[in-house]
Design an enzyme around this catalytic site. Structure first.
Site, PDB file in Angstrom:
ATOM      1  N   HIS A  83      23.035 -46.943  24.969  1.00 35.94           N
ATOM      2  CA  HIS A  83      22.031 -47.538  24.085  1.00 35.94           C
ATOM      3  C   HIS A  83      21.888 -49.017  24.478  1.00 35.94           C
ATOM      4  O   HIS A  83      22.326 -49.919  23.771  1.00 35.94           O
ATOM      5  CB  HIS A  83      22.531 -47.389  22.632  1.00 35.94           C
ATOM      6  CG  HIS A  83      21.501 -47.599  21.580  1.00 35.94           C
ATOM      7  ND1 HIS A  83      21.147 -46.633  20.680  1.00 35.94           N
ATOM      8  CD2 HIS A  83      20.751 -48.674  21.251  1.00 35.94           C
ATOM      9  CE1 HIS A  83      20.227 -47.106  19.841  1.00 35.94           C
ATOM     10  NE2 HIS A  83      19.979 -48.344  20.171  1.00 35.94           N
ATOM     11  N   ASN A 101      12.126 -41.887  19.036  1.00 37.58           N
ATOM     12  CA  ASN A 101      12.225 -42.972  18.062  1.00 37.58           C
ATOM     13  C   ASN A 101      10.810 -43.387  17.716  1.00 37.58           C
ATOM     14  O   ASN A 101      10.011 -43.663  18.612  1.00 37.58           O
ATOM     15  CB  ASN A 101      12.994 -44.160  18.645  1.00 37.58           C
ATOM     16  CG  ASN A 101      14.461 -43.826  18.894  1.00 37.58           C
ATOM     17  OD1 ASN A 101      14.925 -42.744  18.529  1.00 37.58           O
ATOM     18  ND2 ASN A 101      15.176 -44.749  19.500  1.00 37.58           N
ATOM     19  N   TYR A 124       8.177 -45.581  14.925  1.00 39.90           N
ATOM     20  CA  TYR A 124       8.026 -46.502  13.800  1.00 39.90           C
ATOM     21  C   TYR A 124       6.594 -46.705  13.341  1.00 39.90           C
ATOM     22  O   TYR A 124       6.345 -46.889  12.170  1.00 39.90           O
ATOM     23  CB  TYR A 124       8.644 -47.862  14.153  1.00 39.90           C
ATOM     24  CG  TYR A 124      10.145 -47.784  14.323  1.00 39.90           C
ATOM     25  CD1 TYR A 124      10.980 -47.854  13.221  1.00 39.90           C
ATOM     26  CD2 TYR A 124      10.722 -47.593  15.572  1.00 39.90           C
ATOM     27  CE1 TYR A 124      12.356 -47.750  13.348  1.00 39.90           C
ATOM     28  CE2 TYR A 124      12.103 -47.490  15.714  1.00 39.90           C
ATOM     29  CZ  TYR A 124      12.913 -47.567  14.602  1.00 39.90           C
ATOM     30  OH  TYR A 124      14.264 -47.455  14.730  1.00 39.90           O
ATOM     31  N   GLU A 171      15.956 -44.520  24.289  1.00 45.17           N
ATOM     32  CA  GLU A 171      14.696 -45.208  24.619  1.00 45.17           C
ATOM     33  C   GLU A 171      14.608 -45.577  26.102  1.00 45.17           C
ATOM     34  O   GLU A 171      14.453 -46.754  26.460  1.00 45.17           O
ATOM     35  CB  GLU A 171      14.512 -46.456  23.735  1.00 45.17           C
ATOM     36  CG  GLU A 171      14.230 -46.095  22.291  1.00 45.17           C
ATOM     37  CD  GLU A 171      13.877 -47.288  21.392  1.00 45.17           C
ATOM     38  OE1 GLU A 171      13.698 -48.399  21.920  1.00 45.17           O
ATOM     39  OE2 GLU A 171      13.767 -47.093  20.172  1.00 45.17           O
ATOM     40  N   GLU A 203      15.007 -41.862  15.320  1.00 48.21           N
ATOM     41  CA  GLU A 203      14.906 -43.114  14.564  1.00 48.21           C
ATOM     42  C   GLU A 203      13.544 -43.158  13.894  1.00 48.21           C
ATOM     43  O   GLU A 203      12.524 -42.895  14.531  1.00 48.21           O
ATOM     44  CB  GLU A 203      15.031 -44.348  15.481  1.00 48.21           C
ATOM     45  CG  GLU A 203      16.404 -44.546  16.074  1.00 48.21           C
ATOM     46  CD  GLU A 203      16.517 -45.803  16.938  1.00 48.21           C
ATOM     47  OE1 GLU A 203      15.653 -46.703  16.807  1.00 48.21           O
ATOM     48  OE2 GLU A 203      17.468 -45.876  17.727  1.00 48.21           O
ATOM     49  N   ARG A 254      24.117 -40.127  13.557  1.00 45.19           N
ATOM     50  CA  ARG A 254      23.823 -40.409  14.972  1.00 45.19           C
ATOM     51  C   ARG A 254      24.412 -41.767  15.320  1.00 45.19           C
ATOM     52  O   ARG A 254      24.138 -42.752  14.636  1.00 45.19           O
ATOM     53  CB  ARG A 254      22.312 -40.423  15.198  1.00 45.19           C
ATOM     54  CG  ARG A 254      21.907 -40.904  16.572  1.00 45.19           C
ATOM     55  CD  ARG A 254      20.399 -40.825  16.758  1.00 45.19           C
ATOM     56  NE  ARG A 254      20.014 -41.285  18.070  1.00 45.19           N
ATOM     57  CZ  ARG A 254      19.455 -42.468  18.347  1.00 45.19           C
ATOM     58  NH1 ARG A 254      19.195 -43.324  17.375  1.00 45.19           N
ATOM     59  NH2 ARG A 254      19.144 -42.787  19.582  1.00 45.19           N
TER      60      ARG A 254
END
Ligand SMILES: *[C@@H]1O[C@H](CO)[C@@H](O)[C@H](O)[C@H]1NC(C)=O
Ligand SMILES: *[C@@H]1O[C@H](CO)[C@@H](O)[C@H](O)[C@H]1NC(C)=O
Ligand SMILES: *[C@@H]1O[C@H](CO)[C@@H](O)[C@H](O)[C@H]1NC(C)=O
Ligand SMILES: *[C@@H]1O[C@H](CO)[C@@H](O)[C@H](O)[C@H]1NC(C)=O
Ligand SMILES: *[C@@H]1O[C@H](CO)[C@@H](O)[C@H](O)[C@H]1NC(C)=O
Length: 506
Positions: A146, A331, A333, A192, A399, A102
């Site tokens: 991005h 994404n 985390y 995002e 991500e 990606r």
């Protein structure tokens, strides 16, 4: 006696179940995922490519931000020099066994003025990159933007604040679909969308550094701009998705989606207030972008609280946006606790005041001091929520990875454990029916991190910045991921051997 025996057997059975349940999380293989599920890793243009002034590229808003000294003096002028080193890096991807890569395109490399003539050298670079991936059997997953809009568009019209960008983005997307779509099947329009807006226009923490706080930000209005920006992003995304569907889909047969940043969200307590606050946080963070795509409008909670500061869709726009996606990119985390905070002390009526919650990044064991909480089940719960709230849309986890201090330690045991646990959590979600179709480790190489420059890193490979050649070194986490991708068990005890194979000296 029989009674006793039955209870002993039952207990043994229960213990067996328990053991299976524990192993179930830790012990899995590539083959446990559906065959068409894709595993990869990623980077983005401004973090990877460098060559910022070469071959006709012009600055993006990120370059301007970085050169204003806001990223610890770090910038993407050289980064990992992917512009020159992509062939070697694709060699490493092959060694690792990546099925997909990606990456994002630098808009100002392809179309230096943001609109108008194409830069032939930029076109050549992306064609070469895509061809090299395809030659090696690695799927290209392509992100159009991005957090790096051309500075030219920012200066002329105000970038994402202006409706003008919808036209410019559509033409940019058209060039990409036309030039690369014979080989690229997976398109993400905007990375995002929610955080690009909040970071860039509410907090001023990332480009283009707008916010209400002076002198921290030279300009901006945190009360309205974030809502305008996401509105324009949704219009631009849906225009591009419509174009693809009408003009390219029949021959190219690819898919178009948009990406959002997601957090696992857990109510701080079981009080009604906190449970409602947690749902409100989901509506603000995810629903802000996903509700229009799935239902054609913003969530009621958001509209009620933000009132006229959030633009309204016309009937025509709502129709265009509803259903304008083949997948949602997420994404992810970490996971946070959410507490109701009705009397928020924020001095500005912004997104966070509107959301009226307190986010508590609790302490868990195993979190590296400079990282964030490791909560693998939070990803499973998030995927479960997206499945239930939005009719089980196709999802790519675009991500996921662990941040550590950047240093020469190749023995990144904690990153390996993080990936092992999070991928296991994705498997649990898939097994319970989530339509998750892919997983990408952030990031393939330690390059420029948007918030922390070169101080922190997420990479599977270490890049020696002191070496003129920017030599790459494989970390333990890369070795583990590679073994997993090549069909070995993910079980951590098998990893002892992997550890022994990692060279610790540079
Ligand atoms: C809330 O209730 C659930 C289910 O009863 C329980 O598992 C959880 O621990 C409770 N959470 C808190 C913070 O009390
Ligand atoms: C490298 O970073 C890790 C994790 O942040 C830390 O534990 C370790 O001590 C560091 N090593 C060096 C040589 O700085
Ligand atoms: C790698 O790190 C782990 C955990 O931090 C430690 O137990 C192990 O001994 C290290 N391995 C080597 C070869 O240094
Ligand atoms: C599994 O999926 C079903 C159906 O969507 C749902 O009701 C259930 O809560 C899920 N189970 C878990 C453990 O998430
Ligand atoms: C470790 O290295 C040896 C020798 O190169 C190789 O045969 C073995 O498969 C490696 N083990 C793992 C787990 O990567």
């Amino acid at each position: 006696m029989q009674q006793l025996l039955r209870s002993v057997v039952a207990q043994l059975f229960l213990q067996l179940l328990l053991v299976t349940a524990i192993l179930g999380e830790d012990h899995y293989m590539r083959a446990d995922f559906p065959a068409d599920f894709v595993f990869g890793s990623g980077t983005s243009a401004s973090q990877y490519e460098g060559a910022a002034f070469e071959d006709g590229r012009t600055p993006s808003i990120w370059d301007t931000f970085a050169h204003s000294g806001r990223t610890n003096g770090a910038n993407g002028d050289v980064a990992c020099d992917g512009y020159h080193k992509y062939k070697d890096d694709i060699g490493l991807m092959v060694d690792t066994g990546l099925e997909a890569f990606r990456f994002s395109i630098s808009w100002s490399r392809l179309i230096p003025n943001g609109r108008g003539p194409i830069n032939e050298k930029g076109l050549q670079y992306y064609n070469d990159l895509i061809n090299e991936l395809i030659t090696h059997g690695i799927q290209p997953h392509f992100t159009l933007t991005h957090i790096d809009t051309p500075q030219a568009l920012e200066d002329e019209d105000g970038g994402w604040l202006s409706r003008e960008i919808v036209k410019d983005f559509l033409e940019f997307a058209n060039v990409c679909f036309r030039e690369f779509g014979d080989r690229v099947l997976h398109w993400t329009t905007i990375n995002e969308a929610n955080v690009a807006s909040l970071g860039g226009y509410d907090e001023g923490a990332i480009a283009p550094a707008h916010c209400s706080r002076r002198p921290f930000c030279a300009k901006g209005d945190s009360t309205t701009e974030p809502y305008t920006v996401v509105h324009n992003m949704l219009l631009a995304h849906s225009a591009a998705a419509k174009l693809y569907k009408e003009k390219y889909k029949a021959t190219q047969n690819g898919e178009v989606g948009i990406n959002i940043y997601t957090l696992g969200i857990v109510p701080y307590s079981n009080s009604t207030e906190d449970v409602i606050a947690a749902q409100r946080a989901r509506d603000f963070y995810f629903g802000w972008v996903i509700n229009p795509l799935v239902f054609g409008d913003y969530p009621d909670t958001v509209k009620k609280r933000v009132q006229t500061r959030i633009p309204a869709f016309t009937e025509h726009e709502s129709k265009q946006i509803k259903g304008s996606f083949d997948f949602i990119g997420s994404n992810h985390y970490t996971t946070v606790y959410v507490k109701d905070d009705p009397n928020t002390k924020r001095d500005i009526k912004d997104f966070y005041a509107d959301m009226a919650v307190e986010l508590i990044f609790g302490q868990s064991t195993g979190a590296p001091a400079e990282g964030y909480n490791v909560v693998p089940w939070g990803l499973k719960e998030l995927l479960e929520y997206l499945k239930q709230a939005y009719g089980n849309p196709p999802i790519y986890i675009q991500e996921n990875g662990q941040m550590t201090r950047r240093n020469a330690t190749l023995n990144d045991t904690s990153r390996m454990e993080y990936l092992q646990a999070y991928i296991g959590s994705v498997l649990d979600a898939v097994r319970n029916g989530s339509n998750t179709k892919g997983y990408f480790v952030w990031t393939f190489l330690d390059c420029l991190e948007l918030l922390s420059g070169y101080e922190k890193s997420f990479g599977l490979y270490y890049v020696d910045l002191d070496d003129e050649e920017l030599k790459r070194y494989q970390k333990l986490s890369a070795r583990w991921y590679s073994n997993f991708l090549k069909g070995k068990s993910s079980r951590l005890n098998a990893i002892t051997q992997v550890k022994e194979n990692v060279s610790l000296s540079l």
